[in-house]
Structure formats: C-alpha cells, structure tokens
Design an enzyme around this catalytic site. Structure first.
Site, PDB file in Angstrom:
ATOM      1  N   GLY A 249       0.749  -1.108  -0.035  1.00  0.00           N
ATOM      2  CA  GLY A 249      -0.077  -0.075   0.077  1.00  0.00           C
ATOM      3  C   GLY A 249       0.734   1.213   0.016  1.00  0.00           C
ATOM      4  N   GLU A 286       4.089  -6.611   1.012  1.00  0.00           N
ATOM      5  CA  GLU A 286       3.533  -7.017  -0.061  1.00  0.00           C
ATOM      6  C   GLU A 286       3.023  -5.742  -0.980  1.00  0.00           C
ATOM      7  OE1 GLU A 286      -0.131  -8.650   1.278  1.00  0.00           O
ATOM      8  OE2 GLU A 286       0.622 -10.742   1.688  1.00  0.00           O
ATOM      9  N   PRO A 287       4.386  -5.262  -1.451  1.00  0.00           N
ATOM     10  CA  PRO A 287       4.302  -3.952  -2.566  1.00  0.00           C
ATOM     11  C   PRO A 287       3.793  -4.119  -3.796  1.00  0.00           C
ATOM     12  CG  PRO A 287       6.534  -4.927  -2.385  1.00  0.00           C
ATOM     13  CD  PRO A 287       5.743  -5.506  -1.464  1.00  0.00           C
ATOM     14  N   GLY A 288       3.204  -3.279  -4.253  1.00  0.00           N
ATOM     15  CA  GLY A 288       2.445  -3.538  -5.659  1.00  0.00           C
ATOM     16  C   GLY A 288       2.797  -2.116  -6.430  1.00  0.00           C
ATOM     17  N   ARG A 289       2.138  -1.075  -6.129  1.00  0.00           N
ATOM     18  CA  ARG A 289       2.292   0.285  -6.733  1.00  0.00           C
ATOM     19  C   ARG A 289       3.520   0.942  -6.704  1.00  0.00           C
ATOM     20  NH1 ARG A 289      -2.133   3.576  -7.255  1.00  0.00           N
ATOM     21  NH2 ARG A 289      -3.248   2.576  -5.610  1.00  0.00           N
ATOM     22  N   TYR A 329     -11.463   6.605 -10.147  1.00  0.00           N
ATOM     23  CA  TYR A 329     -11.140   7.618  -8.716  1.00  0.00           C
ATOM     24  C   TYR A 329     -10.722   8.880  -8.744  1.00  0.00           C
ATOM     25  CZ  TYR A 329      -9.257   2.521  -7.644  1.00  0.00           C
ATOM     26  OH  TYR A 329      -9.164   1.219  -7.648  1.00  0.00           O
ATOM     27  N   CYS A 356     -17.378   6.398 -25.980  1.00  0.00           N
ATOM     28  CA  CYS A 356     -18.645   7.137 -25.722  1.00  0.00           C
ATOM     29  C   CYS A 356     -19.291   7.194 -24.404  1.00  0.00           C
ATOM     30  CB  CYS A 356     -19.815   6.365 -26.576  1.00  0.00           C
ATOM     31  SG  CYS A 356     -19.461   6.694 -28.447  1.00  0.00           S
ATOM     32  N   TYR A 384      -1.941  -0.468 -12.033  1.00  0.00           N
ATOM     33  CA  TYR A 384      -3.238  -0.408 -12.421  1.00  0.00           C
ATOM     34  C   TYR A 384      -3.736   0.348 -13.438  1.00  0.00           C
ATOM     35  CZ  TYR A 384      -2.886  -1.959  -7.527  1.00  0.00           C
ATOM     36  OH  TYR A 384      -2.647  -2.470  -6.149  1.00  0.00           O
TER      37      TYR A 384
END
Length: 429
Positions: A249, A286-289, A329, A356, A384
């Site tokens: 996170g 648990e890093p992602g971003r 977001y 559209c 993401y």
C-alpha cells in the site's frame, strides 16, 4: 504547468522524452499507440530499495518482498521480479498460473483475497503455495474441507481488519470496519482458536493490509501495534505465529505527494517490529504500486484538437478502457508532450478519449504545447493501468513494451479486433 512526479528510468534528453536510452518518439513510431512502456531499471531499482532494508549487512534476511501482482501482471514484469528473488501476492488462480509461467516459485506465493473458490484452493494446494491469507470463518471451513479431500495440510494466516484509517481514497481503503476485507479485530482470537481445531489447517502467520496509495508511515505503525498486540494474545492461548505479513500500500508520487522513500519506510517498520521484541518473526511485505507505478507510462497520439466555448479538448487514441484510474478514482496522472514543442503556443486542454462516455477523460485542464498528430505520455501508469484495462467499445487493449538500456522488447502484442470476438458464436439459422 503540469506537476511532474520524480521518475526513475524516464527522462528528458535534448528536449525529448526517453525511456532509459530510447526516445519515446521512436517507440511510438515502431509500435504504434496506445502503448504501455516500462523501464527495467526502474523496476529493479524499486525492488532493490526494499531489499536494502530486508537484508542485514551480514546477509541474513529480515524480511521478504512478495510483489502484489494485481498492480501489473505482465509475464515479463513478473519474470524480472522472480529473477531478483521476489515472492508474489496473488488473488486468483489466474494470477497463480501467471507466476508459474513467469518462473516464480510456488513456495514463495501468498494467496490473498476474500472470495477464493474451491477450484482455486485446489490449484493452490496442489502447486504448494507458501500460505493462504484467509478472511472469514466460512472461507476457513471451506479450505479445511478442500485440503482434507486432497490429504494436504494448508498453511494459513488470518487477515486482521485493524480498523485503522489509511487516509487514502475510500475505494482503496481496506482496513476499516466498513470494508469487506479481513476479520474484525475483536473476533481474531476466537477465529484463530477455531482454526487451531481444524485438522487440515496449519497456522503459520498473521496478515494485515490497510489500503493503497498511503503516503504516511503513521497508519502503518498504528496497525502494526494492534497486530503485535494480537500476536502476544495468541501466544497466551498457545497459538504460535511464525510470520507477520504487513501488506503493501505504500504510495508513489503522481504529482507533489511526498511518500517516504522505500528503504526508509521498510526500515522504520522492521525496526519497530524488532524494538517491540518480535524480531524473531519472518516479515512479509506485499508492495505493488511502489514497485511498478512510476516504472511505466502510457503513450498516446493526438487525433484531434477541438476548441470549445468553455473547454478545449485534446482527443487522443487512448481512452478510459486503456487507463481506468482517472474515470474510476478521479486520479491525477501527469501528461507531457514527448517532443520539443517550445515554439508552439500553450493551450489548456481536457485530454479525452474516443469512448462514448462523458467520463472518458485522462486529464483535465492541462496546459500543453501540441499539434494534431503529436504524441503524449501519460506518466505514472505502471500500476493499475494495463491490468485494469478492458475491451469496452470493442477496443483492443494496448501493446506493452519494456526498455532495457538501449533495447526495446515487445512484451505483449496489441490485441487485434478479430481476437476480441474469436470465442463468440452466432446462433444457428
């Protein structure tokens, strides 16, 4: 002036944007647009920043990185991390299959997520994953039954919901009472006691993840103290915890955010754990971003410049199906012209795509010096971005490339229109 985040792997050389040693203009010309571009150097440097805290000077391991691959699951990216020694945090059997195809080791895989099916449990048990992070009594009961049917003992950890505010967007907050994730703090001890009575479940850890794009350390420390208190309480009832999974996170800079440096962040948490007397535990990040977010961008071409009475529109060939974060977001991504346009007039535009939907926008009120046919780079799109993309409006998903020094590798071909309906059937006459 658009706010530009600090980037590694992408830079301006001779007034032109480059990915490592390759100009983005050359990439756009060779591979077309929209195209996601990743820097191997940026991926490696981010991982090594975690490793700097995870490894002691004598080589002993304080902690291990398990990449949260939902952020970006391209096989080439997984392979880069696997070669660096990473474990993986998965949330589906599909992600498990990707890890194995990319050369990842199943005994370094942690299986998270609130809705694991029986089939997914079977696949993970047969592969031999390191641990299941479980989030409810029904899930615990199901896993015990599935493991029993296979004659395998499932290693488990329970995900605690510590009710700590991560001070982030409500859609990516996961550690409050109102979120769907984890076991309520007051129910954790009883749930572990129930797990201890299940013959095909082996308790090995405890897990906590409070959200995403967090730019302060204090919420982590608050959550950590609550989890450490639970470990003490569990020990008091005879339940020994061997590993502490503190989730991921950590945020990145999209504009002017100032998250802590990765190594400082990881050291702060690990030192806190040791100072509280829990240095004997194996610790999982648990890093992602924070590993992939600023290691990627999205290249797009300007189709039209459309002046208006109250808004000027820069209509590009990328859209909300390629990069969903702004529409979902209201997320900000810096957007830059990749070529030297210093002589052109500056105009403020909304950057929009051809979908559209009025929600199909990638940036609002951005001053740009551009002309029709120019290319733009949408920065900080490595997390993401592609992984949340879709085929809405029957649009093929973008190509993906990875730059390694002066070499560009095509790591995912652009989807053809025909491939989008190849599995569909017309009713018989």
């Amino acid at each position: 002036m658009s706010l530009i985040p600090q980037l590694n792997g992408f830079s301006i050389k001779n007034n032109n944007w480059h990915a490592e040693d390759v100009s983005l203009a050359n990439i756009a010309q060779e591979f077309g647009t929209p195209t996601y571009v990743y820097s191997r150097k940026a991926l490696t440097d981010a991982f090594n920043a975690y490793e700097a805290a995870c490894l002691r000077p004598n080589g002993d391991r304080r902690a291990r990185v398990h990449y949260a691959m939902k952020a970006n699951s391209n096989l080439a990216i997984l392979n880069v991390f696997a070669k660096l020694g990473a474990g993986f945090d998965i949330v589906s059997a599909g992600e498990l299959a990707r890890v194995l195809a990319a050369g990842g080791s199943p005994d370094k895989v942690v299986f998270s997520g609130v809705g694991k099916s029986k089939a997914e449990m079977v696949a993970a048990l047969q592969a031999g994953v390191k641990c299941f992070n479980l989030e409810s009594i029904p899930e615990l009961t199901r896993l015990n039954e599935v493991a029993g049917s296979l004659g395998i003992k499932a290693r488990i950890s329970l995900r605690v919901n510590p009710d700590v505010d991560p001070k982030t967007h409500p859609y990516i907050s996961t550690g409050l009472k109102g979120n769907k994730f984890g076991i309520a703090y007051d129910d954790v001890i009883a749930t572990y006691q129930a797990a201890a009575k299940m013959p095909f479940c082996e308790i090995v850890g405890i897990d906590c993840h409070i959200g995403s794009q967090i730019t302060e350390i204090s919420p982590y420390l608050d959550a950590l103290d609550r989890v450490l208190h639970l470990i003490t309480a569990l020990n008091g009832v005879g339940i020994k915890i061997r590993h502490l999974d503190i989730g991921g996170g950590l945020g990145i800079s999209y504009t002017n955010e100032t998250p802590p440096a990765i190594t400082d962040f990881a050291n702060t948490l690990l030192n806190h754990i040791e100072a509280k007397g829990y240095g004997h535990l194996e610790v999982l990040f648990e890093p992602g971003r924070s590993l992939v977010g600023n290691a990627g961008l999205l290249l797009t071409t300007i189709e039209y410049l459309k002046p208006g009475e109250t808004k000027n529109f820069c209509i590009v060939d990328a859209a909300m199906n390629d990069l969903m974060r702004p529409a979902m977001y209201e997320a900000y991504h810096a957007i830059v012209s990749i070529n030297d346009k210093s002589a052109s007039p500056e105009v403020t535009y909304d950057i929009v795509g051809p979908i559209c939907e009025s929600g199909d926008w990638l940036g609002r009120d951005r001053p740009l010096k551009v002309a029709q046919g120019d290319q733009l780079a949408i920065l900080s799109a490595g997390a993401y971005g592609f992984t949340m993309s879709s085929n809405y409006n029957t649009r093929g998903r973008a190509a993906e490339v990875m730059v390694d020094g002066s070499t560009v590798h095509l790591i995912r071909e652009r989807e053809s229109i025909e491939s989008l309906f190849a599995n569909e059937k017309i009713l018989p006459a």
